[in-house]
Design a protein around this motif. Structure first.
Motif, PDB file in Angstrom:
ATOM      1  N   ALA A 191       9.076  -4.576  -7.662  1.00 33.71           N
ATOM      2  CA  ALA A 191       8.158  -5.566  -8.222  1.00 33.71           C
ATOM      3  C   ALA A 191       7.425  -5.003  -9.431  1.00 33.71           C
ATOM      4  O   ALA A 191       7.174  -5.724 -10.415  1.00 33.71           O
ATOM      5  N   ALA A 192       7.059  -3.728  -9.386  1.00 34.53           N
ATOM      6  CA  ALA A 192       6.374  -3.110 -10.522  1.00 34.53           C
ATOM      7  C   ALA A 192       7.273  -3.091 -11.751  1.00 34.53           C
ATOM      8  O   ALA A 192       6.820  -3.340 -12.883  1.00 34.53           O
ATOM      9  N   VAL A 193       8.551  -2.812 -11.548  1.00 38.59           N
ATOM     10  CA  VAL A 193       9.496  -2.829 -12.665  1.00 38.59           C
ATOM     11  C   VAL A 193       9.599  -4.233 -13.250  1.00 38.59           C
ATOM     12  O   VAL A 193       9.744  -4.411 -14.471  1.00 38.59           O
ATOM     13  N   ALA A 194       9.490  -5.257 -12.390  1.00 33.58           N
ATOM     14  CA  ALA A 194       9.588  -6.644 -12.839  1.00 33.58           C
ATOM     15  C   ALA A 194       8.300  -7.156 -13.472  1.00 33.58           C
ATOM     16  O   ALA A 194       8.247  -8.315 -13.898  1.00 33.58           O
ATOM     17  N   GLY A 195       7.264  -6.319 -13.500  1.00 34.60           N
ATOM     18  CA  GLY A 195       6.039  -6.719 -14.185  1.00 34.60           C
ATOM     19  C   GLY A 195       4.827  -6.909 -13.299  1.00 34.60           C
ATOM     20  O   GLY A 195       3.770  -7.334 -13.784  1.00 34.60           O
ATOM     21  N   LEU A 196       4.931  -6.602 -11.995  1.00 33.41           N
ATOM     22  CA  LEU A 196       3.772  -6.753 -11.108  1.00 33.41           C
ATOM     23  C   LEU A 196       2.715  -5.724 -11.480  1.00 33.41           C
ATOM     24  O   LEU A 196       3.004  -4.526 -11.560  1.00 33.41           O
ATOM     25  N   GLU A 197       1.497  -6.173 -11.668  1.00 29.98           N
ATOM     26  CA  GLU A 197       0.398  -5.286 -12.024  1.00 29.98           C
ATOM     27  C   GLU A 197      -0.619  -5.234 -10.896  1.00 29.98           C
ATOM     28  O   GLU A 197      -0.733  -6.152 -10.095  1.00 29.98           O
ATOM     29  N   GLY A 198      -1.378  -4.150 -10.883  1.00 32.29           N
ATOM     30  CA  GLY A 198      -2.406  -4.002  -9.862  1.00 32.29           C
ATOM     31  C   GLY A 198      -1.829  -3.594  -8.527  1.00 32.29           C
ATOM     32  O   GLY A 198      -0.666  -3.183  -8.407  1.00 32.29           O
ATOM     33  N   THR A 199      -2.661  -3.701  -7.501  1.00 31.04           N
ATOM     34  CA  THR A 199      -2.276  -3.301  -6.150  1.00 31.04           C
ATOM     35  C   THR A 199      -1.842  -4.520  -5.354  1.00 31.04           C
ATOM     36  O   THR A 199      -2.559  -5.524  -5.296  1.00 31.04           O
ATOM     37  N   ALA A 200      -0.673  -4.441  -4.760  1.00 35.55           N
ATOM     38  CA  ALA A 200      -0.161  -5.534  -3.924  1.00 35.55           C
ATOM     39  C   ALA A 200      -0.092  -5.069  -2.481  1.00 35.55           C
ATOM     40  O   ALA A 200       0.112  -3.888  -2.206  1.00 35.55           O
ATOM     41  N   THR A 201      -0.272  -5.997  -1.574  1.00 38.34           N
ATOM     42  CA  THR A 201      -0.162  -5.689  -0.149  1.00 38.34           C
ATOM     43  C   THR A 201       1.173  -6.207   0.368  1.00 38.34           C
ATOM     44  O   THR A 201       1.638  -7.265  -0.039  1.00 38.34           O
ATOM     45  N   ARG A 253       8.131 -13.713  -0.572  1.00 33.31           N
ATOM     46  CA  ARG A 253       8.214 -14.669  -1.687  1.00 33.31           C
ATOM     47  C   ARG A 253       7.644 -13.999  -2.928  1.00 33.31           C
ATOM     48  O   ARG A 253       6.472 -13.593  -2.952  1.00 33.31           O
ATOM     49  N   PHE A 254       8.484 -13.874  -3.943  1.00 33.94           N
ATOM     50  CA  PHE A 254       8.109 -13.233  -5.207  1.00 33.94           C
ATOM     51  C   PHE A 254       8.316 -14.229  -6.337  1.00 33.94           C
ATOM     52  O   PHE A 254       9.324 -14.949  -6.374  1.00 33.94           O
ATOM     53  N   LEU A 255       7.354 -14.285  -7.273  1.00 33.60           N
ATOM     54  CA  LEU A 255       7.419 -15.245  -8.376  1.00 33.60           C
ATOM     55  C   LEU A 255       7.060 -14.565  -9.690  1.00 33.60           C
ATOM     56  O   LEU A 255       6.270 -13.610  -9.720  1.00 33.60           O
ATOM     57  N   ILE A 256       7.629 -15.099 -10.758  1.00 25.44           N
ATOM     58  CA  ILE A 256       7.171 -14.794 -12.112  1.00 25.44           C
ATOM     59  C   ILE A 256       6.905 -16.132 -12.777  1.00 25.44           C
ATOM     60  O   ILE A 256       7.820 -16.932 -13.002  1.00 25.44           O
ATOM     61  N   GLU A 257       5.617 -16.401 -13.069  1.00 25.40           N
ATOM     62  CA  GLU A 257       5.202 -17.651 -13.704  1.00 25.40           C
ATOM     63  C   GLU A 257       4.382 -17.318 -14.941  1.00 25.40           C
ATOM     64  O   GLU A 257       3.423 -16.531 -14.864  1.00 25.40           O
ATOM     65  N   ASP A 258       4.783 -17.923 -16.056  1.00 27.47           N
ATOM     66  CA  ASP A 258       4.081 -17.696 -17.318  1.00 27.47           C
ATOM     67  C   ASP A 258       3.953 -16.210 -17.629  1.00 27.47           C
ATOM     68  O   ASP A 258       2.916 -15.734 -18.125  1.00 27.47           O
ATOM     69  N   GLY A 259       5.007 -15.462 -17.300  1.00 30.56           N
ATOM     70  CA  GLY A 259       5.025 -14.038 -17.596  1.00 30.56           C
ATOM     71  C   GLY A 259       4.255 -13.174 -16.622  1.00 30.56           C
ATOM     72  O   GLY A 259       4.187 -11.947 -16.795  1.00 30.56           O
ATOM     73  N   THR A 260       3.674 -13.758 -15.575  1.00 29.51           N
ATOM     74  CA  THR A 260       2.883 -13.007 -14.595  1.00 29.51           C
ATOM     75  C   THR A 260       3.637 -12.937 -13.275  1.00 29.51           C
ATOM     76  O   THR A 260       4.054 -13.971 -12.737  1.00 29.51           O
ATOM     77  N   ALA A 261       3.803 -11.735 -12.771  1.00 29.76           N
ATOM     78  CA  ALA A 261       4.514 -11.528 -11.506  1.00 29.76           C
ATOM     79  C   ALA A 261       3.518 -11.426 -10.361  1.00 29.76           C
ATOM     80  O   ALA A 261       2.427 -10.854 -10.516  1.00 29.76           O
ATOM     81  N   VAL A 302      15.877  -7.269  -0.987  1.00 30.08           N
ATOM     82  CA  VAL A 302      14.701  -7.786  -1.697  1.00 30.08           C
ATOM     83  C   VAL A 302      14.616  -7.193  -3.099  1.00 30.08           C
ATOM     84  O   VAL A 302      14.358  -7.913  -4.080  1.00 30.08           O
ATOM     85  N   ALA A 303      14.836  -5.879  -3.214  1.00 30.22           N
ATOM     86  CA  ALA A 303      14.754  -5.239  -4.527  1.00 30.22           C
ATOM     87  C   ALA A 303      15.773  -5.848  -5.495  1.00 30.22           C
ATOM     88  O   ALA A 303      15.468  -6.086  -6.671  1.00 30.22           O
ATOM     89  N   ARG A 304      16.964  -6.112  -4.983  1.00 28.71           N
ATOM     90  CA  ARG A 304      17.994  -6.712  -5.844  1.00 28.71           C
ATOM     91  C   ARG A 304      17.608  -8.142  -6.223  1.00 28.71           C
ATOM     92  O   ARG A 304      17.836  -8.597  -7.351  1.00 28.71           O
ATOM     93  N   GLY A 305      16.993  -8.891  -5.304  1.00 31.07           N
ATOM     94  CA  GLY A 305      16.555 -10.247  -5.616  1.00 31.07           C
ATOM     95  C   GLY A 305      15.445 -10.268  -6.646  1.00 31.07           C
ATOM     96  O   GLY A 305      15.429 -11.122  -7.551  1.00 31.07           O
ATOM     97  N   ILE A 306      14.502  -9.327  -6.547  1.00 27.79           N
ATOM     98  CA  ILE A 306      13.417  -9.254  -7.533  1.00 27.79           C
ATOM     99  C   ILE A 306      13.987  -8.936  -8.916  1.00 27.79           C
ATOM    100  O   ILE A 306      13.554  -9.488  -9.933  1.00 27.79           O
ATOM    101  N   GLU A 307      14.989  -8.078  -8.934  1.00 27.43           N
ATOM    102  CA  GLU A 307      15.644  -7.760 -10.212  1.00 27.43           C
ATOM    103  C   GLU A 307      16.266  -9.018 -10.822  1.00 27.43           C
ATOM    104  O   GLU A 307      16.208  -9.229 -12.041  1.00 27.43           O
ATOM    105  N   ALA A 308      16.834  -9.890  -9.971  1.00 27.87           N
ATOM    106  CA  ALA A 308      17.439 -11.124 -10.473  1.00 27.87           C
ATOM    107  C   ALA A 308      16.386 -12.042 -11.083  1.00 27.87           C
ATOM    108  O   ALA A 308      16.621 -12.676 -12.132  1.00 27.87           O
ATOM    109  N   VAL A 309      15.219 -12.148 -10.448  1.00 25.34           N
ATOM    110  CA  VAL A 309      14.144 -12.979 -11.006  1.00 25.34           C
ATOM    111  C   VAL A 309      13.722 -12.436 -12.364  1.00 25.34           C
ATOM    112  O   VAL A 309      13.475 -13.196 -13.317  1.00 25.34           O
ATOM    113  N   GLY A 366      13.865 -14.106 -16.233  1.00 24.46           N
ATOM    114  CA  GLY A 366      12.630 -14.269 -16.989  1.00 24.46           C
ATOM    115  C   GLY A 366      11.594 -15.118 -16.288  1.00 24.46           C
ATOM    116  O   GLY A 366      10.603 -15.525 -16.885  1.00 24.46           O
ATOM    117  N   GLY A 367      11.791 -15.401 -15.017  1.00 23.99           N
ATOM    118  CA  GLY A 367      10.844 -16.204 -14.261  1.00 23.99           C
ATOM    119  C   GLY A 367      11.517 -16.847 -13.068  1.00 23.99           C
ATOM    120  O   GLY A 367      12.679 -16.566 -12.749  1.00 23.99           O
TER     121      GLY A 367
END
Length: 641
Positions: free
Chosen positions: A259-269, A231-239, A285-292, A296-297
């Motif tokens: 996810a990093a390209v989509a704006g995820l910051e820091g270390t994710a597990t 489950r991947f989300l972008i809310e209020d500009g934060t991924a 999954v990579a293609r779905g994250i690109e769609a989110v 823009g969210g």
């Protein structure tokens, strides 16, 4: 003439007597040789070369050492067949029978989901009934197979201590095989994760009796993730990820890179596990994250091969249609997309608002749960309250719901799923609406967000919108809530400051009135089992120094033994006696001597790594210095320090 006759007659008689004696002697010798040869030949022919045969007149002497009593008897029978038994004298010996070697006592214990099986041989002095009870307590409702045999031989040294350790290990390891004897324990087990594997290995190593040969083989296979969820989300500009799963390292890197390209910051597990529905999972999954990211969210949820894309409610319809169509076309075979452009959602959170119908469940930091809002009928109300009370406790649940017969289909499923999600929080709230389930709160479980996402994805089904806003708080984590090592030592010494551990005069026997103090220390040790401490014993200065040293050591060891007897993990504790050293009061007074007779707990710190120190010193020596910063004299002083 007359005289010669008188002499001749006796002479002839004497000669005749001598001749008779000579004949008798010759006959006896012949009988001896014949008897000896006959008996010896008969024994040799029957394979009894070990018998030494000698004849003395009519007597036949048999000597030698037989390997056993039966062989001796057979040799005697063979000799009796050659000469009369009354003529034989039996001087034969039999090799002394070797002492019967005690059997090798050992136990093998197998434990799995079906139950526990014990196989092996134990001494008769072992408390078999007590052992079986402990195993039954561990097995619970599962089957116990007791195939132990018993032999009445002395108990091997350390047998009971090693057996206790093996049973303690069995209680800790739900899927394991433990093989033990008095000198060695071999443990083979399966853990749920690498972290659990490492923890078990450390605990078992520390708990092992001193001198025991311990072999540990714990494997940590990848967990089976059902359903395989991301489950991947972008809310209020934060991924962020609420849940992330991958089946191999390469796939995980691909997912995290997207996810990093989509704006995820820091270390994710991203958990590596079994159960992936398709080897094309990371590409999907990579293609779905690109769609989110293109929207823009919103949120992207993978539940096995079901993909749900929830766009922000402010997304223009043309953009939504374009992104959803392209994603559906790009997803690998097997994956099924459900794209949703929701109507604006307003979370009232009271269960009584004028907007969409709501069910609300809240859990306070004290653990009290309130149920408010709408349920469809009395049956659903009873089921909801029963599930809540089963999860949180009968006394902790307060229900103030009302009935509404116009609720949509599937409302009961959504409500029960929400209660299950709330149970994963230390405090928080869940709101159920026809179009969304909202979960918010705090938890001490770092994996709670992923678990809630997996739960709601499975229970609510495809194309359902849910929101998870859960904060991990270290203070709520049971593992992080343990006291610091310094706090453990301070708490124990504070207990002994109120009431000392006292001993009988000149003895290492703990007095009865000190047992309460020991019990209080045991309570502290429950949260401090991992802290390395020294139990230091001291005496006053009366008596010889050697005697005081030995007495202080025995008293420190007695405290350690008292903790061990109360089933405290003592592998991190050491006992050391210091005798009359380091007095804290005047040994010339009764009060001072009483104060000096004491037990202290001290924190042990690991020895510094000499190699690291040497490397650090070398690096320091080789590092260039600015002449303006230190003079040669200052540099020499720093080096000496």
């Amino acid at each position: 003439m007359r005289l010669s006759r008188i002499i001749l007659a006796p002479s002839l008689f004497i000669l005749a007597a001598l001749a008779a004696l000579l004949a008798a002697w010759l006959s006896a010798g012949t009988i001896e040789r014949n008897s000896q040869d006959a008996v010896s030949d008969a024994l040799i022919l029957q394979g009894h070369e070990w018998v030494d045969v000698k004849a003395n007149g009519l007597q036949v002497l048999l000597s030698g050492t037989a390997p056993n009593e039966a062989t001796r008897f057979r040799a005697l029978s063979i000799a009796g067949s050659e000469v009369d038994a009354t003529r034989m004298i039996d001087h034969m010996d039999v090799i002394a029978a070797a002492a019967i070697t005690p059997p090798r006592f050992s136990v093998e214990i197998l434990r799995n989901d079906a139950g526990i099986t014990l196989i092996g041989l134990i001494p008769a002095a072992t408390d078999h009934a007590g052992l079986r009870k402990r195993i039954k307590d561990i097995a619970g409702s599962t089957h116990v197979g007791d195939l132990l045999e018993i032999a009445d031989y002395p108990v091997p040294v350390d047998w009971n201590e090693v057996l206790d350790f093996a049973i303690d290990a069995l209680e800790k390891l739900p899927r394991s095989k433990i093989s033990m004897n008095a000198q060695r324990v071999a443990i083979t087990a399966i853990s749920d994760s690498a972290v659990q594997k490492s923890g078990w290995e450390g605990e078992l190593t520390r708990a092992a009796p001193q001198g025991l040969m311990l072999a540990i083989d714990i494997s940590a296979p990848r967990p089976v993730i059902t359903p395989f969820t991301l489950r991947f989300l972008i809310e209020d500009g934060t991924a962020r990820f609420d849940a992330c799963s991958a089946h191999d390292e390469q796939g995980r890197e691909m997912v995290l890179a997207a996810a990093a390209v989509a704006g995820l910051e820091g270390t994710a597990t991203c958990t590596l596990g079994l159960g992936v529905p398709s080897p094309d999972w990371p590409q999907a999954v990579a293609r779905g994250i690109e769609a989110v990211d293109q929207l823009g969210g919103g949120s992207l949820t993978f539940s096995d091969a079901d993909v749900t894309l929830i766009a922000p409610d402010t997304t223009p319809q043309p953009l939504f249609d374009k992104v959803a169509a392209e994603l559906e076309a790009d997803l690998p075979e097997l994956f099924s997309l459900h794209a949703v452009l929701p109507e604006p959602v307003k979370i009232d959170g009271t269960g009584e608002g004028d907007g969409p119908p709501e069910f609300v469940a809240t859990r306070s930091p004290e653990g009290l749960v309130q149920l408010r809002g709408r349920l469809s009928d009395d049956i659903q109300r009873a089921a909801t309250e029963s599930v809540a009370r089963a999860r949180f406790g009968v006394e902790a649940v307060y229900s103030a719901t009302r009935l509404d017969q116009d609720l949509p289909r599937g409302w009961s499923t959504r409500v029960l799923a929400a209660i299950q999600a709330l149970a994963l929080l230390d405090n928080g709230a869940v709101v159920v609406q026809p179009d969304v389930v909202d979960v918010r709160g705090n938890t001490g479980d770092a994996e709670a967000s992923a678990e809630i996402s997996r739960l709601l994805s499975e229970k609510l089904g495809e194309a359902q919108d849910f929101r998870v806003n859960v904060t991990y708080q270290e203070a709520l984590d049971p593992a992080q809530a343990l006291p610091a090592p310094e706090e453990c030592v301070a708490a124990i010494n504070a207990i002994m400051a109120e009431a000392k551990i006292t001993f009988a005069p000149g003895s290492s026997t703990i007095e009865a009135e000190a047992r309460d103090t020991v019990d209080k220390i045991v309570d502290v040790m429950k949260d401090c089992a991992e802290v390395q401490m020294e139990i230091a014993g001291y005496t006053d200065s009366q008596g010889r120094e050697e005697m005081n040293q030995a007495l202080s050591q025995n008293r420190a060891q007695a405290v350690l033994n008292a903790l061990l007897a109360r089933r405290v993990l003592t592998s991190n504790l050491t006992a050391h006696g210091y005798g009359e050293a380091d007095p804290i009061a005047d040994n010339e007074t009764d009060e001072g001597r009483e104060a000096n007779r004491r037990i202290e707990f001290r924190l042990l710190t690991p020895e510094p790594d000499e190699t690291v120190e040497a490397d650090a010193e070398t690096a320091s020596e080789e590092a260039p210095q600015d002449p303006a910063e230190s003079t040669p004299e200052e540099a020499t002083e720093q080096s000496n320090e």
